[in-house]
Design an enzyme around this catalytic site. Structure first.
Site, mmCIF file in Angstrom:
data_model
loop_
_atom_site.group_PDB
_atom_site.id
_atom_site.type_symbol
_atom_site.label_atom_id
_atom_site.label_comp_id
_atom_site.label_asym_id
_atom_site.label_seq_id
_atom_site.Cartn_x
_atom_site.Cartn_y
_atom_site.Cartn_z
ATOM 1 C CG ASP A 68 -2.172 0.825 0.988
ATOM 2 O OD1 ASP A 68 -2.574 0.972 -0.187
ATOM 3 O OD2 ASP A 68 -2.763 1.325 1.955
ATOM 4 C CE LYS A 171 7.380 5.490 -9.857
ATOM 5 N NZ LYS A 171 5.965 5.161 -10.116
ATOM 6 C CG HIS A 176 7.498 5.173 -3.513
ATOM 7 N ND1 HIS A 176 7.849 6.043 -4.519
ATOM 8 C CD2 HIS A 176 6.325 4.626 -3.897
ATOM 9 C CE1 HIS A 176 6.923 6.052 -5.447
ATOM 10 N NE2 HIS A 176 5.984 5.184 -5.096
ATOM 11 N NE ARG A 177 4.548 0.324 -5.984
ATOM 12 C CZ ARG A 177 4.313 1.521 -6.504
ATOM 13 N NH1 ARG A 177 5.033 1.967 -7.514
ATOM 14 N NH2 ARG A 177 3.356 2.282 -6.038
HETATM 15 P P1 IMP Z 1 -2.522 2.099 -3.580
HETATM 16 O O1 IMP Z 1 -3.666 2.224 -2.614
HETATM 17 O O2 IMP Z 1 -1.292 1.549 -2.961
HETATM 18 O O3 IMP Z 1 -2.871 1.408 -4.848
HETATM 19 O O4 IMP Z 1 -2.080 3.538 -4.044
HETATM 20 C C1 IMP Z 1 -2.842 4.661 -3.787
HETATM 21 C C2 IMP Z 1 -2.639 5.705 -4.824
HETATM 22 O O5 IMP Z 1 -1.363 6.284 -4.649
HETATM 23 C C3 IMP Z 1 -2.672 5.245 -6.282
HETATM 24 O O6 IMP Z 1 -3.960 5.216 -6.780
HETATM 25 C C4 IMP Z 1 -1.867 6.328 -6.947
HETATM 26 O O7 IMP Z 1 -2.660 7.436 -7.202
HETATM 27 C C5 IMP Z 1 -0.861 6.687 -5.878
HETATM 28 N N1 IMP Z 1 0.426 6.011 -6.110
HETATM 29 C C6 IMP Z 1 0.856 4.845 -5.584
HETATM 30 N N2 IMP Z 1 2.099 4.567 -6.027
HETATM 31 C C7 IMP Z 1 2.440 5.582 -6.838
HETATM 32 C C8 IMP Z 1 3.599 5.860 -7.621
HETATM 33 O O8 IMP Z 1 4.594 5.122 -7.653
HETATM 34 N N3 IMP Z 1 3.570 7.000 -8.326
HETATM 35 C C9 IMP Z 1 2.507 7.862 -8.315
HETATM 36 N N4 IMP Z 1 1.422 7.636 -7.636
HETATM 37 C C10 IMP Z 1 1.368 6.509 -6.887
#
Ligand code: IMP
Length: 196
Positions: A68, A171, A176-177
């Site tokens: 998340d 990237k 972060h990921r």
């Molecule tokens: P999730 O709940 O982990 O899927 O992520 C929540 C939201 O954070 C996503 O819908 C994206 O809008 C944003 N997000 C997550 N990871 C990234 C990234 O690596 N780059 C940009 N936006 C991100």
């Protein structure tokens, strides 16, 4: 080694396959025949990550991980944070969320922000979490069409382009990921049974 990655986000699956070596076979939810949306009802990234990995482990009994991620903006007291996917009203898309963010950031001179990822791994029934943080700043307008989510309005510390202007490879140097995944793979290499 086979792991289910508990997400329906194809961008995330691509990023994670790109970050892991071929020793790991990553199966997406679709490929595992799971078509349900997994709830994210909690108010922390940690609790939501646990919810997703536990749900899939209970369903399939296969080792799995989820992640998340939230964008935490200093001037907005950590918003959108855990609500990053649902920041704007009415089932928003990425564009709606960026519009709301840029609107709220208009009067702000402090543009500091960070992406934070929490990975929850369930291995042999036990949970292990790994965090990755990427510090940076929110731009005044969108630049670039690559990536997803808030990528076109985020510049990582030390970078000159937004994530939206970068290739996946570029990237990865900041993301972060990728940082959370590095911790996950180091842990797996240290702890996994070589027979698996
Ligand atoms: P999730 O709940 O982990 O899927 O992520 C929540 C939201 O954070 C996503 O819908 C994206 O809008 C944003 N997000 C997550 N990871 C990234 C990234 O690596 N780059 C940009 N936006 C991100």
């Amino acid at each position: 080694m086979t792991l289910i990655f508990a997400t329906n986000n194809d961008h995330k699956v691509q990023e994670i396959r790109n970050a892991l070596d071929s020793h790991f076979e990553i199966i997406s939810l679709k490929e595992a025949g799971i078509h349900q949306d997994i709830p994210e009802p909690h108010d922390t990234l940690e609790a939501n990550a646990t919810e997703k990995s536990r749900t899939i482990f209970n369903l399939k009994g296969i080792d799995c991980f989820s992640e998340d991620t939230g964008l935490e903006v200093e001037a907005l007291q950590g918003e959108p944070g855990v609500k990053s996917a649902r920041y704007a009203d009415n089932e928003p898309g990425f564009a709606d969320n960026i519009d709301k963010l840029l609107y709220k950031m208009k009067p702000q001179t402090n543009r500091n922000a960070r992406f934070r990822t929490v990975i929850s791994l369930i291995m042999n029934g036990d949970e292990h979490q790994f965090e990755g943080i990427c510090k940076g700043a929110i731009t005044h307008e969108r630049t670039g069409t690559g990536g997803f989510g808030y990528d076109p309005v985020f510049i990582a510390e030390g970078a000159t382009q937004t994530f939206g202007e970068m290739t996946m490879e570029e990237k990865k140097q900041y993301s972060h990921r990728a940082k959370a995944l590095k911790k996950l793979t180091a842990w797996l290499k240290e702890n996994q049974n070589p027979a698996q």
